[in-house]
Write a protein that holds these residues in place. Structure first.
Motif, PDB file in Angstrom:
ATOM      1  N   ILE A  23      57.149 -10.458 -29.008  1.00  0.00           N
ATOM      2  CA  ILE A  23      57.644 -11.837 -28.999  1.00  0.00           C
ATOM      3  C   ILE A  23      57.634 -12.436 -30.402  1.00  0.00           C
ATOM      4  O   ILE A  23      58.069 -13.559 -30.593  1.00  0.00           O
ATOM      5  CB  ILE A  23      56.825 -12.731 -28.041  1.00  0.00           C
ATOM      6  N   ASN A  24      57.143 -11.672 -31.373  1.00  0.00           N
ATOM      7  CA  ASN A  24      56.999 -12.176 -32.734  1.00  0.00           C
ATOM      8  C   ASN A  24      57.891 -11.471 -33.748  1.00  0.00           C
ATOM      9  O   ASN A  24      57.727 -11.665 -34.945  1.00  0.00           O
ATOM     10  CB  ASN A  24      55.529 -12.047 -33.176  1.00  0.00           C
ATOM     11  N   GLY A  25      58.777 -10.624 -33.289  1.00  0.00           N
ATOM     12  CA  GLY A  25      59.670  -9.913 -34.203  1.00  0.00           C
ATOM     13  C   GLY A  25      58.912  -9.053 -35.197  1.00  0.00           C
ATOM     14  O   GLY A  25      57.986  -8.333 -34.829  1.00  0.00           O
ATOM     15  N   ASP A  26      59.273  -9.157 -36.468  1.00  0.00           N
ATOM     16  CA  ASP A  26      58.659  -8.334 -37.515  1.00  0.00           C
ATOM     17  C   ASP A  26      57.170  -8.632 -37.723  1.00  0.00           C
ATOM     18  O   ASP A  26      56.456  -7.819 -38.285  1.00  0.00           O
ATOM     19  CB  ASP A  26      59.392  -8.522 -38.849  1.00  0.00           C
ATOM     20  N   LEU A  27      56.702  -9.783 -37.269  1.00  0.00           N
ATOM     21  CA  LEU A  27      55.290 -10.145 -37.462  1.00  0.00           C
ATOM     22  C   LEU A  27      54.353  -9.261 -36.640  1.00  0.00           C
ATOM     23  O   LEU A  27      53.236  -8.986 -37.055  1.00  0.00           O
ATOM     24  CB  LEU A  27      55.076 -11.619 -37.094  1.00  0.00           C
ATOM     25  N   ASP A  28      54.807  -8.794 -35.484  1.00  0.00           N
ATOM     26  CA  ASP A  28      53.971  -7.941 -34.638  1.00  0.00           C
ATOM     27  C   ASP A  28      53.656  -6.620 -35.316  1.00  0.00           C
ATOM     28  O   ASP A  28      54.501  -6.042 -35.994  1.00  0.00           O
ATOM     29  CB  ASP A  28      54.667  -7.642 -33.304  1.00  0.00           C
ATOM     30  N   GLY A  29      52.432  -6.139 -35.133  1.00  0.00           N
ATOM     31  CA  GLY A  29      52.051  -4.832 -35.635  1.00  0.00           C
ATOM     32  C   GLY A  29      50.763  -4.866 -36.426  1.00  0.00           C
ATOM     33  O   GLY A  29      50.035  -5.857 -36.448  1.00  0.00           O
ATOM     34  N   MET A  30      50.491  -3.757 -37.083  1.00  0.00           N
ATOM     35  CA  MET A  30      49.295  -3.620 -37.905  1.00  0.00           C
ATOM     36  C   MET A  30      49.701  -3.718 -39.370  1.00  0.00           C
ATOM     37  O   MET A  30      50.538  -2.965 -39.847  1.00  0.00           O
ATOM     38  CB  MET A  30      48.602  -2.286 -37.639  1.00  0.00           C
ATOM     39  N   TRP A  31      49.084  -4.677 -40.065  1.00  0.00           N
ATOM     40  CA  TRP A  31      49.387  -4.942 -41.462  1.00  0.00           C
ATOM     41  C   TRP A  31      48.180  -4.622 -42.329  1.00  0.00           C
ATOM     42  O   TRP A  31      47.084  -5.122 -42.066  1.00  0.00           O
ATOM     43  CB  TRP A  31      49.759  -6.410 -41.651  1.00  0.00           C
ATOM     44  N   GLN A  32      48.372  -3.806 -43.343  1.00  0.00           N
ATOM     45  CA  GLN A  32      47.293  -3.492 -44.278  1.00  0.00           C
ATOM     46  C   GLN A  32      47.348  -4.493 -45.427  1.00  0.00           C
ATOM     47  O   GLN A  32      48.377  -4.669 -46.074  1.00  0.00           O
ATOM     48  CB  GLN A  32      47.411  -2.078 -44.824  1.00  0.00           C
ATOM     49  N   LEU A  33      46.214  -5.140 -45.673  1.00  0.00           N
ATOM     50  CA  LEU A  33      46.101  -6.098 -46.766  1.00  0.00           C
ATOM     51  C   LEU A  33      45.994  -5.323 -48.079  1.00  0.00           C
ATOM     52  O   LEU A  33      45.033  -4.605 -48.318  1.00  0.00           O
ATOM     53  CB  LEU A  33      44.875  -6.989 -46.550  1.00  0.00           C
TER      54      LEU A  33
END
Length: 125
Positions: A23-33
């Motif tokens: 429901i969040n488009g590209d924002l969904d997922g695992m992001w490495q800082l």
């Protein structure tokens, strides 16, 4: 034989219906800082810190694990981490358990969040 086909159809339908759609488009997922640039002109490259985003939840993974919620409105992102202290989230580039970010860049591979405290650069993991 017909019963086997019906069973397989019901099984496949049950498996696919349990998946939650993004429901969040590209924002969904695992992001490495990858990098934190503080407003005092200092910066650091953290080692293995992640923001995991799905539905309305966010999980910070690394040295300490923190769970919370977020809300997004246009280019604004508000992250709320409950039952933790500011010291628990400082490694993740946040100076409080409630942090407002401006989404400077968001694609399927890269994200940059900017707050009054720091600028955070991520890569999709």
């Amino acid at each position: 034989m017909k019963k086997i086909y019906i069973f397989l159809l019901v099984l496949l339908t049950g498996i696919t219906s349990c998946q939650k759609a993004s429901i969040n488009g590209d924002l969904d997922g695992m992001w490495q800082l990858m990098k934190i640039e503080y407003k005092d002109q200092t910066s650091k490259s953290p080692d293995q810190l992640y923001y995991c985003v799905q539905l309305h939840m966010v999980q910070l993974q690394g040295s300490a694990m923190c769970r919370g919620t977020f809300s997004r409105s246009g280019d604004s992102l508000r992250v709320i981490i409950r039952n933790h202290k500011a010291a628990d989230v400082s490694a993740y580039g946040m100076n409080d358990t409630i942090q407002n970010f401006f989404i400077e860049k968001l694609s399927s591979e890269k994200m940059i969040l900017n707050s009054s405290f720091a600028r955070l650069s991520f890569r999709k993991f």
